[in-house]
Design an enzyme around this catalytic site. Structure first.
Site, PDB file in Angstrom:
ATOM      1  CD1 TRP A 150      -0.330  -1.592   3.120  1.00  0.00           C
ATOM      2  CD2 TRP A 150       0.534   0.452   3.380  1.00  0.00           C
ATOM      3  NE1 TRP A 150       0.403  -1.591   4.282  1.00  0.00           N
ATOM      4  CE2 TRP A 150       0.945  -0.345   4.470  1.00  0.00           C
ATOM      5  CE3 TRP A 150       0.958   1.785   3.333  1.00  0.00           C
ATOM      6  CZ2 TRP A 150       1.759   0.131   5.500  1.00  0.00           C
ATOM      7  CZ3 TRP A 150       1.758   2.269   4.343  1.00  0.00           C
ATOM      8  CH2 TRP A 150       2.157   1.443   5.415  1.00  0.00           C
ATOM      9  CE  LYS A 174      -3.491  -9.024  -2.886  1.00  0.00           C
ATOM     10  NZ  LYS A 174      -3.810  -8.010  -1.863  1.00  0.00           N
ATOM     11  CD  GLU A 177      -8.682  -6.342   2.460  1.00  0.00           C
ATOM     12  OE1 GLU A 177      -7.754  -6.549   3.270  1.00  0.00           O
ATOM     13  OE2 GLU A 177      -9.838  -6.759   2.643  1.00  0.00           O
ATOM     14  CB  THR A 229      10.756  -9.972   5.402  1.00  0.00           C
ATOM     15  OG1 THR A 229      11.489  -8.915   4.762  1.00  0.00           O
ATOM     16  CG2 THR A 229      11.637 -11.194   5.481  1.00  0.00           C
ATOM     17  CG  LEU A 243      11.151 -26.330  -9.783  1.00  0.00           C
ATOM     18  CD1 LEU A 243      11.800 -27.217 -10.846  1.00  0.00           C
ATOM     19  CD2 LEU A 243      12.247 -25.641  -8.959  1.00  0.00           C
ATOM     20  CD  GLU A 249      12.549  -5.279  -5.423  1.00  0.00           C
ATOM     21  OE1 GLU A 249      13.199  -4.847  -4.451  1.00  0.00           O
ATOM     22  OE2 GLU A 249      13.047  -5.408  -6.548  1.00  0.00           O
ATOM     23  N   GLY A 251      11.335  -6.040   3.103  1.00  0.00           N
ATOM     24  CA  GLY A 251      11.524  -4.979   4.086  1.00  0.00           C
ATOM     25  C   GLY A 251      12.962  -4.503   4.217  1.00  0.00           C
ATOM     26  CB  CYS A 283      10.992  -0.865   1.387  1.00  0.00           C
ATOM     27  SG  CYS A 283      11.284  -0.081  -0.203  1.00  0.00           S
ATOM     28  CD  GLU A 384      10.044  -2.829   6.911  1.00  0.00           C
ATOM     29  OE1 GLU A 384       9.309  -3.838   6.883  1.00  0.00           O
ATOM     30  OE2 GLU A 384      10.433  -2.232   5.887  1.00  0.00           O
ATOM     31  CE  LYS A 454      22.352  -8.464   5.547  1.00  0.00           C
ATOM     32  NZ  LYS A 454      23.182  -8.151   6.732  1.00  0.00           N
TER      33      LYS A 454
HETATM   34  P1  NAD Z   1       2.356  -7.117   3.097  1.00  0.00           P
HETATM   35  O1  NAD Z   1       3.433  -8.128   2.905  1.00  0.00           O
HETATM   36  O2  NAD Z   1       1.425  -7.282   4.238  1.00  0.00           O
HETATM   37  O3  NAD Z   1       1.421  -7.080   1.796  1.00  0.00           O
HETATM   38  C1  NAD Z   1       1.964  -6.902   0.495  1.00  0.00           C
HETATM   39  C2  NAD Z   1       1.000  -7.515  -0.509  1.00  0.00           C
HETATM   40  O4  NAD Z   1       0.963  -8.927  -0.294  1.00  0.00           O
HETATM   41  C3  NAD Z   1      -0.438  -7.023  -0.360  1.00  0.00           C
HETATM   42  O5  NAD Z   1      -1.040  -6.930  -1.632  1.00  0.00           O
HETATM   43  C4  NAD Z   1      -1.076  -8.131   0.451  1.00  0.00           C
HETATM   44  O6  NAD Z   1      -2.467  -8.215   0.307  1.00  0.00           O
HETATM   45  C5  NAD Z   1      -0.370  -9.352  -0.121  1.00  0.00           C
HETATM   46  N1  NAD Z   1      -0.388 -10.526   0.762  1.00  0.00           N
HETATM   47  C6  NAD Z   1      -0.462 -10.544   2.105  1.00  0.00           C
HETATM   48  N2  NAD Z   1      -0.499 -11.825   2.552  1.00  0.00           N
HETATM   49  C7  NAD Z   1      -0.432 -12.629   1.470  1.00  0.00           C
HETATM   50  C8  NAD Z   1      -0.421 -14.037   1.264  1.00  0.00           C
HETATM   51  N3  NAD Z   1      -0.488 -14.892   2.282  1.00  0.00           N
HETATM   52  N4  NAD Z   1      -0.327 -14.508   0.010  1.00  0.00           N
HETATM   53  C9  NAD Z   1      -0.220 -13.649  -1.042  1.00  0.00           C
HETATM   54  N5  NAD Z   1      -0.244 -12.308  -0.914  1.00  0.00           N
HETATM   55  C10 NAD Z   1      -0.345 -11.794   0.315  1.00  0.00           C
HETATM   56  O7  NAD Z   1       3.070  -5.700   3.104  1.00  0.00           O
HETATM   57  P2  NAD Z   1       2.409  -4.274   3.302  1.00  0.00           P
HETATM   58  O8  NAD Z   1       2.058  -4.107   4.733  1.00  0.00           O
HETATM   59  O9  NAD Z   1       1.337  -4.050   2.280  1.00  0.00           O
HETATM   60  O10 NAD Z   1       3.637  -3.334   2.904  1.00  0.00           O
HETATM   61  C11 NAD Z   1       4.651  -3.018   3.763  1.00  0.00           C
HETATM   62  C12 NAD Z   1       5.863  -3.896   3.536  1.00  0.00           C
HETATM   63  O11 NAD Z   1       6.276  -3.825   2.173  1.00  0.00           O
HETATM   64  C13 NAD Z   1       7.063  -3.432   4.337  1.00  0.00           C
HETATM   65  O12 NAD Z   1       7.717  -4.522   4.914  1.00  0.00           O
HETATM   66  C14 NAD Z   1       7.954  -2.766   3.300  1.00  0.00           C
HETATM   67  O13 NAD Z   1       9.315  -2.725   3.645  1.00  0.00           O
HETATM   68  C15 NAD Z   1       7.687  -3.603   2.108  1.00  0.00           C
HETATM   69  N6  NAD Z   1       8.048  -2.870   0.886  1.00  0.00           N
HETATM   70  C16 NAD Z   1       9.169  -3.236   0.214  1.00  0.00           C
HETATM   71  C17 NAD Z   1       9.559  -2.528  -0.918  1.00  0.00           C
HETATM   72  C18 NAD Z   1      10.800  -2.901  -1.689  1.00  0.00           C
HETATM   73  O14 NAD Z   1      10.920  -2.478  -2.838  1.00  0.00           O
HETATM   74  N7  NAD Z   1      11.729  -3.655  -1.119  1.00  0.00           N
HETATM   75  C19 NAD Z   1       8.791  -1.445  -1.364  1.00  0.00           C
HETATM   76  C20 NAD Z   1       7.653  -1.105  -0.646  1.00  0.00           C
HETATM   77  C21 NAD Z   1       7.284  -1.826   0.481  1.00  0.00           C
END
Ligand code: NAD
Length: 489
Positions: A150, A174, A177, A229, A243, A249, A251, A283, A384, A454
């Site tokens: 989000w 996807k 939400e 993560t 496979l 991408e 945390g 992130c 994080e 990592k």
């Molecule tokens: P989240 O992992 O809760 O959700 C991310 C997405 O995954 C959402 O669309 C969510 O609905 C979906 N999801 C959740 N559970 C799932 C499951 N069991 N199976 C499949 N999909 C599922 O993360 P968030 O709270 O939306 O975002 C914050 C996190 O995202 C932080 O940890 C942040 O560091 C990370 N982030 C990383 C980057 C990067 O480029 N490295 C960029 C932005 C955010």
């Protein structure tokens, strides 16, 4: 009143088949959009349609320059609706309008960049080791599932959709939400740009239902995931069972280093921007600042003056630097971390509380917070938080500093502030992070690959070669021998 929005599923705008839900504006809790959550049945319909659509001549036979033309038209469509998209994005996640405008501009730039890459990337003739000609060509992987968080929806979605379409794949997005609108509007723009029906579907809804069904679907051949993560690790396991390639991408807990010789004007501004822009919901937030002891006090004084001057407020206001957090639940999580920092012995130098009065009482606001006195091993310095919370840590010895920076499960990004380019190179090479910023922070270019080491993930997005992540290599051997192979004689 909340907008009612539908989803694009298998080329048709309609309600998904799951329960209705409403998203809220983080700045005041008002309803923003009402829509239906998708289900595993919707996922199946979208994926089946994507698989059929990608095989039709209308998509499969498009020449690269024709796909590039489509991507250029999508970039133009985003730019034409730029201000409207920026305002919608602000309503979805409460980011200040200045930031959402930049995100929209970056999304348009991403389509433009991958249009150019699509048209110019070359397959190769490889050096033959016999009487044959050898070639390596890239073919689209098939149906791609893009799962996004989000915090920066339009940028995350563009980073997946543009290279996947450039590669000739079909995509099911996807979105998170609570922030479905950017993906839905991107789909509208793509459709108007001439993307054939079925090549893109957008399925908002719960990760555990929609995301899970997408990852498990046998016709989905690649997942591009951005998120936390813990979720990413679970998806990696599911992908391994098929496979299936997956990019993750995830945390971060990024260190920023201020050296004794740093230009403190630049360092203070950079550290403030690195942690407090996007309310720390980034992130790559520079959440651990390691400051050399010889400049620690001066840096701290200037930093705290900077924190005091930050403009926290209405994300619709042009001057606002920090808006609310994404929702009350997330603010409660940030508050728990600050309390943990206190319990672990940290001193809160700034913030550590909600701002009071007016809009602040209706939205999920939290003040920019600075904590000192914690060791790097404290949980508050290791985990994080994804909020506006900075840990300030002094350092003296370079080897010890590098060890502390690397003593973390994450490896996403880092920053170094110094006038000594040799020191910057030495330290930068030793840091276990996917990106190193030297005398700047949180600046981005779509032409430069991005990703983590990592527990921050695997795979890279952006960069010319980003397209290849959505392709499978195929090798050709063309026999040139005048005589039969020396076998049947
Ligand atoms: P989240 O992992 O809760 O959700 C991310 C997405 O995954 C959402 O669309 C969510 O609905 C979906 N999801 C959740 N559970 C799932 C499951 N069991 N199976 C499949 N999909 C599922 O993360 P968030 O709270 O939306 O975002 C914050 C996190 O995202 C932080 O940890 C942040 O560091 C990370 N982030 C990383 C980057 C990067 O480029 N490295 C960029 C932005 C955010």
């Amino acid at each position: 009143m909340a907008d009612t929005i539908s989803s694009l599923i298998a080329g048709r705008w309609r309600d998904a088949t799951g329960p209705e839900y409403t998203t809220e504006y983080p700045a005041d809790g008002s309803a923003v959009a009402t829509l239906h959550a998708a289900t595993a049945t919707d996922v199946d319909e979208a994926v089946q349609a994507a698989e059929s659509a990608r095989r039709l001549p209308t998509w499969a036979n498009l020449k690269r320059h024709e796909r590039a033309g489509l991507l250029h038209r999508i970039a133009a469509g985003i730019r034409a609706r730029g201000e409207e998209l920026a305002q919608l994005q602000r309503l979805d996640n409460g980011k200040p309008i200045s930031e959402t405008r930049a995100l929209v501009a970056s999304a348009a730039g991403t389509f433009q960049f991958f249009a150019a890459a699509c048209e110019t990337w070359e397959d190769s003739l490889t050096p033959a080791r016999g009487d044959y000609l050898t070639m390596s060509v890239h073919e689209p992987l098939g149906v791609v599932g893009a799962i996004t968080p989000w915090n920066s929806p339009i940028a995350s979605e563009a980073q997946k959709l543009a290279p996947a379409l450039a590669a000739g794949c079909a995509v099911v997005i996807k979105p998170a939400e609570i922030t479905p609108r950017m993906a839905i509007e991107l789909a509208r723009i793509a459709q108007q740009a001439g993307l054939p029906d079925g090549i893109l579907s957008v399925l908002p809804g719960k990760g555990s239902i929609v995301g899970d069904a997408l990852v498990r679907h046998p016709l989905v051949k690649r997942i591009a995931f951005t998120g936390g993560t813990t979720v990413g690790l679970g998806l990696a396991k599911l992908a391994a069972e098929k496979l299936m390639p997956i990019s993750l991408e995830l945390g971060g807990k990024s260190p920023t280093i201020v050296c004794a010789d740093a230009d403190l004007d630049h360092a203070v501004a950079g550290v403030l921007y690195g942690i407090f822009s996007s309310s720390g919901e980034s992130c790559i937030a520079g959440s651990r600042a390691f400051v050399h002891v010889s400049v620690y006090d001066e840096f701290k004084a200037r930093l705290l003056a900077g924190v005091k001057a930050l403009r926290v407020g209405d994300p619709a206001a042009e001057s606002t630097q920090m808006g609310p957090l994404v929702n009350l639940g997330h603010r409660a999580s940030v508050e728990r971390y600050v309390q943990l920092g206190r319990d672990e012995g940290g001193q809160v130098l700034a913030g550590g509380a909600r701002p009071q009065g007016g809009l602040f009482d209706r939205g999920s606001y939290y003040l920019p917070t600075v904590i000192e006195g914690l060791p790097n091993s404290a949980r508050m310095c290791q985990e994080e938080i994804f909020g506006p919370v900075l840990a300030l840590l002094p350092w003296t010895d370079e080897a010890e500093l590098i060890a502390q920076c690397n003593d973390n499960v994450y490896g996403l990004a880092s920053g170094i502030w110094t006038r000594d380019y040799k020191a910057a190179w030495r330290i930068g090479r030793a840091l276990q992070t996917g990106t190193v910023w030297v005398n700047t922070y949180k600046v981005f270019s779509v032409s430069t690959p991005f990703g983590g080491l990592k527990m921050s993930g695997t795979g890279r997005e952006k960069g010319r070669l980003g397209i290849l992540e959505y392709t499978a290599q195929k090798s050709f051997y063309w026999g040139l021998n005048e005589q039969p192979l020396p076998w049947a004689a």
